[in-house]
Design an enzyme around this catalytic site. Structure first.
Site, PDB file in Angstrom:
ATOM      1  N   HIS A  48       0.823  -1.206   0.000  1.00  7.18           N
ATOM      2  CA  HIS A  48       0.000   0.000   0.000  1.00  7.18           C
ATOM      3  C   HIS A  48       0.864   1.266   0.000  1.00  7.18           C
ATOM      4  O   HIS A  48       0.524   2.259  -0.620  1.00  7.18           O
ATOM      5  CB  HIS A  48      -0.916  -0.024   1.229  1.00  7.18           C
ATOM      6  CG  HIS A  48      -1.968   1.024   1.216  1.00  7.18           C
ATOM      7  ND1 HIS A  48      -3.123   0.904   0.474  1.00  7.18           N
ATOM      8  CD2 HIS A  48      -2.053   2.224   1.840  1.00  7.18           C
ATOM      9  CE1 HIS A  48      -3.868   1.983   0.656  1.00  7.18           C
ATOM     10  NE2 HIS A  48      -3.248   2.798   1.472  1.00  7.18           N
ATOM     11  N   GLU A  92      -8.406   7.738  -4.104  1.00  6.23           N
ATOM     12  CA  GLU A  92      -7.788   6.759  -3.196  1.00  6.23           C
ATOM     13  C   GLU A  92      -8.772   5.644  -2.909  1.00  6.23           C
ATOM     14  O   GLU A  92      -9.985   5.843  -2.956  1.00  6.23           O
ATOM     15  CB  GLU A  92      -7.430   7.436  -1.858  1.00  6.23           C
ATOM     16  CG  GLU A  92      -6.162   8.253  -1.894  1.00  6.23           C
ATOM     17  CD  GLU A  92      -4.980   7.520  -1.262  1.00  6.23           C
ATOM     18  OE1 GLU A  92      -5.200   6.722  -0.339  1.00  6.23           O
ATOM     19  OE2 GLU A  92      -3.849   7.738  -1.708  1.00  6.23           O
ATOM     20  N   SER A  93      -8.227   4.479  -2.552  1.00  6.40           N
ATOM     21  CA  SER A  93      -9.102   3.346  -2.229  1.00  6.40           C
ATOM     22  C   SER A  93      -9.221   3.177  -0.720  1.00  6.40           C
ATOM     23  O   SER A  93      -8.277   3.451   0.018  1.00  6.40           O
ATOM     24  CB  SER A  93      -8.507   2.069  -2.818  1.00  6.40           C
ATOM     25  OG  SER A  93      -7.177   1.908  -2.351  1.00  6.40           O
ATOM     26  N   HIS A  94     -10.390   2.733  -0.281  1.00  7.30           N
ATOM     27  CA  HIS A  94     -10.556   2.287   1.103  1.00  7.30           C
ATOM     28  C   HIS A  94     -11.336   0.981   1.096  1.00  7.30           C
ATOM     29  O   HIS A  94     -12.335   0.824   1.790  1.00  7.30           O
ATOM     30  CB  HIS A  94     -11.237   3.370   1.958  1.00  7.30           C
ATOM     31  CG  HIS A  94     -10.399   3.764   3.134  1.00  7.30           C
ATOM     32  ND1 HIS A  94     -10.905   3.962   4.394  1.00  7.30           N
ATOM     33  CD2 HIS A  94      -9.068   3.947   3.253  1.00  7.30           C
ATOM     34  CE1 HIS A  94      -9.911   4.270   5.227  1.00  7.30           C
ATOM     35  NE2 HIS A  94      -8.793   4.281   4.552  1.00  7.30           N
ATOM     36  N   HIS A  96     -10.483  -2.487   1.735  1.00  3.92           N
ATOM     37  CA  HIS A  96     -10.456  -3.466   2.830  1.00  3.92           C
ATOM     38  C   HIS A  96     -11.181  -2.961   4.072  1.00  3.92           C
ATOM     39  O   HIS A  96     -12.019  -3.660   4.632  1.00  3.92           O
ATOM     40  CB  HIS A  96      -9.003  -3.870   3.160  1.00  3.92           C
ATOM     41  CG  HIS A  96      -8.395  -4.803   2.146  1.00  3.92           C
ATOM     42  ND1 HIS A  96      -8.245  -4.445   0.822  1.00  3.92           N
ATOM     43  CD2 HIS A  96      -7.907  -6.061   2.250  1.00  3.92           C
ATOM     44  CE1 HIS A  96      -7.679  -5.463   0.165  1.00  3.92           C
ATOM     45  NE2 HIS A  96      -7.466  -6.453   1.008  1.00  3.92           N
ATOM     46  N   GLN A 239      -9.889   2.724  10.933  1.00  5.52           N
ATOM     47  CA  GLN A 239      -9.869   3.998  11.632  1.00  5.52           C
ATOM     48  C   GLN A 239     -11.288   4.537  11.836  1.00  5.52           C
ATOM     49  O   GLN A 239     -12.220   4.126  11.170  1.00  5.52           O
ATOM     50  CB  GLN A 239      -9.078   5.036  10.823  1.00  5.52           C
ATOM     51  CG  GLN A 239      -7.787   4.520  10.228  1.00  5.52           C
ATOM     52  CD  GLN A 239      -7.988   3.887   8.855  1.00  5.52           C
ATOM     53  OE1 GLN A 239      -9.014   3.302   8.568  1.00  5.52           O
ATOM     54  NE2 GLN A 239      -6.967   3.978   8.029  1.00  5.52           N
ATOM     55  N   GLU A 311      -3.242   4.919  12.684  1.00  7.07           N
ATOM     56  CA  GLU A 311      -3.810   5.664  11.565  1.00  7.07           C
ATOM     57  C   GLU A 311      -5.016   6.473  12.027  1.00  7.07           C
ATOM     58  O   GLU A 311      -6.003   6.619  11.300  1.00  7.07           O
ATOM     59  CB  GLU A 311      -4.154   4.712  10.405  1.00  7.07           C
ATOM     60  CG  GLU A 311      -2.889   4.133   9.772  1.00  7.07           C
ATOM     61  CD  GLU A 311      -3.132   3.210   8.584  1.00  7.07           C
ATOM     62  OE1 GLU A 311      -4.229   3.242   7.999  1.00  7.07           O
ATOM     63  OE2 GLU A 311      -2.203   2.454   8.242  1.00  7.07           O
ATOM     64  N   SER A 312      -4.936   7.008  13.244  1.00  7.98           N
ATOM     65  CA  SER A 312      -5.986   7.921  13.714  1.00  7.98           C
ATOM     66  C   SER A 312      -6.154   9.027  12.677  1.00  7.98           C
ATOM     67  O   SER A 312      -5.177   9.466  12.062  1.00  7.98           O
ATOM     68  CB  SER A 312      -5.593   8.536  15.059  1.00  7.98           C
ATOM     69  OG  SER A 312      -5.543   7.539  16.053  1.00  7.98           O
ATOM     70  N   GLN A 313      -7.384   9.473  12.530  1.00 11.24           N
ATOM     71  CA  GLN A 313      -7.703  10.394  11.431  1.00 11.24           C
ATOM     72  C   GLN A 313      -7.510  11.867  11.825  1.00 11.24           C
ATOM     73  O   GLN A 313      -7.293  12.189  12.979  1.00 11.24           O
ATOM     74  CB  GLN A 313      -9.155  10.163  11.005  1.00 11.24           C
ATOM     75  CG  GLN A 313      -9.372   8.789  10.399  1.00 11.24           C
ATOM     76  CD  GLN A 313      -8.667   8.650   9.069  1.00 11.24           C
ATOM     77  OE1 GLN A 313      -9.033   9.270   8.077  1.00 11.24           O
ATOM     78  NE2 GLN A 313      -7.631   7.831   9.021  1.00 11.24           N
TER      79      GLN A 313
END
Length: 740
Positions: A48, A92-94, A96, A239, A311-313
């Site tokens: 990734h 962008e992909s999300h 999974h 996240q 990976e907190s946003q």
């Protein structure tokens, strides 16, 4: 995840590193890594973040044009749109995360892509999404559709940016691995664009935004592996998003950028703090030293490992001018956000991490990114399918029933159940989006500020074609985007892509990837439509089943006068109907063949790029001169579906004549490329036809608008009410089902 002592082969494997990759790591640093360092390598060297299976192939794509300001390699691509303005966009992909936790997975996908755009100094003006779900009757699918739609809607609506377009299709091959691709578009002044490259030694590195928690640890690593049966156990790697915090972050960042304090800026996305810090340092040939004691944490007792990989946003990392710290802090405090100086740039090109007074990591910074493994994976090309002659496909149904079945099918029916959850009108500049028109337009259209300029936006791909012939399918995906922008009157300028494929360790999948990229590259070159940003999403596979090759193409085009944009709705009775382009009745890899005949064979329709360009440029000229009253590109479902959508959009029917030379179902449902359907005032139609023929563009007058039915010669007619009922009912009926 706490750890002490030796690094075992099991621990290396748990971090997604293969034994030879671990050997490469040892050779680079000359010793065994600490646990934290292993985590850092795991984050930087997964698929990734490192693009290790795709990098050598991506280099072949065209990325330059006089209007391209920034191509791939930054947070987003940047193009010049005149008047001192730039358009900044990326996809962008999300995938999974959205399968495991659809609401948060989709929401943070939208949040992440918006950050990529405003990180560069742009104010976001629109988002689009490309969704691919499995079979509608799959037991999980209603939960996934509902969660993804509510996630995209709640994040975009709360943040305050319109969701204006995209594409939603279904195929059982996405049952175990759906696709959620988000595209964001922003506008900035062309002389006020911000980059991720750190400069200057001893400059403060500042952490901005929300606090760090334990969510999303190993999110990027998870996105680099295929799903096995235990997918649901991965929920802690997803996240959680807070769109209101992100709205504050946007305003604080744009305000701070105006002060001249920002030297470099990078959003914290995949692999969080690690990836953002390493990229900033490596781009500027500088080292980065961080002291994690200063990182604002949401939970007590977080280890260095957890902080670096969270990976907190809604978080950003900046390099600031040293004399501007107080001014910057005041802005962030005013917006109620965290601001902490957590390190500084150093001359030695190393990535040095301290926590509680101990050095937890000390690694060469350039090598973390540049020396990631690069694979030229074995590939097997997809065998060429033979063309399918229209005579060899018998019509399984009467044509009126075929049209009703197709317009009510999963792929072609209205997606209003999903899009009505999105605010597509916020900011007040949407001219054409899901809420302004159903069955929608070929591309979304937004006005720039008070006009007169406008942007046209599209995101789509025909994965059936990509699977049948990756090279032709890749060409068609780009041609489709180019045609969608053209059909509303826009000049296509640039592309962002989201290359979604299965497991790259499967040579057949790698063959699909290479084939699609060849087609995409060739089409972008032929159409002057460069790729300025993008994303590769591999390992989209579940229990050994790879998804179909799905290289989503997001396109951006420009209208000098948005009020001249064309729409597909039939405007009045008595207009002439014109068909531009050649019709051979191509049924190979068509929706008709798949959904009505139960067959999936045959080569997809070929794409002639010179013809695409000639037809598109001609159509754009007609739109500019206001010669046409409605325009629509023909794609899935062919002429019959195209005409039905024009009729439904305008609430006015039409009658067309059928040629003798083709079987009726091939003429009605074939998917020949480079075609447009248009309406014109009857007194202008013949002149348009002659002008087209003079330029070598096939153009036929095939019928007239009017009445409340669609009539196809003498072979079929169907009422608009019956069509609308079928078109509108598929998703509401699916989503209303009760299962206990």
């Amino acid at each position: 995840m706490h750890h002490s002592g030796r690094i075992t082969p099991e621990l290396v494997a748990a971090h997604g590193l293969k034994p030879d990759e671990y050997q490469r790591l040892l050779a680079l640093i000359g010793r065994e890594p600490s646990f934290t360092e292993l985590g850092i390598f795991s984050a930087m060297w997964n698929e990734h973040c490192s693009y290790k299976s795709s990098r050598i192939h991506l280099r072949k794509l065209p990325t330059k044009a006089p209007w391209v300001i920034q191509g791939p390699g930054e947070n987003a691509g940047v193009i010049d749109i005149g008047d001192g303005l730039a358009c900044i966009f990326k996809m962008e992909s999300h995938n999974h995360p959205s399968y495991i936790e659809p609401h948060q997975g989709a929401a943070t996908g939208v949040g992440g892509i918006l950050r990529d755009v405003f990180t560069m100094g742009a104010r976001p003006v629109a988002t689009l999404d490309l969704l691919r779900f499995g079979a509608p009757d799959h037991p999980l699918m209603r939960h996934l559709i509902a969660g993804v739609a509510s996630g995209i809607g709640s994040y975009g609506n709360s943040f305050g940016v319109p969701t204006v377009g995209g594409s939603t299709k279904f195929d059982r091959r996405y049952n175990g691995n759906i696709l959620v691709n988000a595209m964001a578009v922003g506008i900035a002044r062309r002389d006020e664009i911000f980059y991720a490259k750190a400069t200057g030694i001893g400059n403060p590195i500042v952490y901005l935004g929300s606090k760090t928690g334990r969510d999303g640890i190993h999110g990027a690593t998870m996105a680099s592996a295929a799903f096995e049966a235990d997918a649901q156990e991965k929920r802690p790697t997803v996240q959680v998003g807070d769109p209101f915090a992100e709205k504050l972050l946007l305003e604080a960042c744009l305000e701070l950028m105006r002060t001249g304090a920002v030297i470099a800026i990078q959003d914290m996305g995949a692999a969080g703090l690690t990836s953002s810090a390493v990229e900033m340092g490596a781009k500027g040939n500088l080292g980065i030293a961080l002291d994690l004691d200063a990182v604002p944490c949401r939970e007590p007792g977080m280890s260095a490992y957890e902080m670096l990989l969270s990976e907190s946003q809604e978080r950003m990392l900046m390099v600031l001018a040293p004399d501007k710290e107080a001014e910057a802090e005041a802005i962030f405090r005013k917006w109620g956000l965290d601001f902490a100086i957590i390190g500084k740039t150093i001359a030695e090109p190393r990535f040095v991490i301290r926590h509680h007074g101990e050095v937890k990591a000390d690694l060469p910074i350039k090598e973390l990114g540049d020396e990631a493994p690069v694979y030229d994976r074995p590939s097997v090309p997809t065998p060429k399918a033979a063309p399918l002659a229209p005579e060899t496909v018998a019509a399984p149904l009467p044509h009126n029933e075929a049209l009703l079945r197709l317009i009510g099918s999963a792929d072609l029916a209205s997606k209003r159940w999903i899009t009505e959850q999105y605010d597509s009108l916020i900011l007040g500049n949407t001219i054409q989006g899901p809420a302004t028109q159903d069955p929608g337009g070929d591309a979304a259209l937004i006005r720039l500020g008070d006009g007169p300029k406008g942007l046209a936006l599209t995101a789509d791909v025909t994965q059936r074609y990509c699977e049948a012939d990756p090279y032709e399918g890749g060409k068609q995906a780009v041609a489709l985007a180019w045609r969608n922008l053209t059909a509303v009157g826009a000049t296509p300028l640039a592309v962002t892509d989201n290359l979604n494929f299965g497991n790259p360790e499967n040579p057949h999948v790698m063959g699909q990837f290479i084939g699609c990229l060849e087609g995409i590259g060739e089409a972008c070159r032929a159409l002057d439509f460069p790729i300025v940003s993008g994303n590769v999403s591999l390992y989209n596979a579940s229990e050994g089943q790879d998804i179909p090759p799905t290289p989503a193409i997001g396109g951006v085009g420009l209208l000098e006068d948005a009020s001249r944009g064309a729409t597909l709705a039939i405007k009045r009775p008595g207009d002439a109907i014109l068909l531009f382009g050649e019709t051979h009745g191509w049924l190979g890899a068509s929706v008709y063949l798949r959904d009505l005949c139960g067959r999936e064979e045959g080569a997809p329709p070929p794409v002639d790029l010179a013809v695409e360009r000639r037809h598109g440029d001609f159509l754009r000229g007609l739109i500019e001169n206001r010669a046409l009253t409605a325009v629509h590109t023909l794609s899935d479902g062919g002429l019959a579906l195209g005409l039905a959508k024009m009729a439904l959009a305008g609430g006015i029917g039409a009658r067309i004549e059928l040629p003798e030379s083709l079987p009726a179902h091939a003429f009605l449902f074939g998917e020949d490329q480079a075609r447009y359907l248009a309406t014109a005032l009857p007194e202008k139609a013949e002149a348009i036809r002659l002008e087209a023929e003079a330029q070598g563009i096939p153009c036929q007058l095939i019928g007239t608008t009017g009445s409340s039915i669609l009539a196809f010669g003498e072979v079929a007619s169907v009422g608009l009410d019956a069509l609308r009922e079928r078109f509108d009912s598929f998703l509401p009926e699916l989503m209303a089902k009760r299962t206990f």
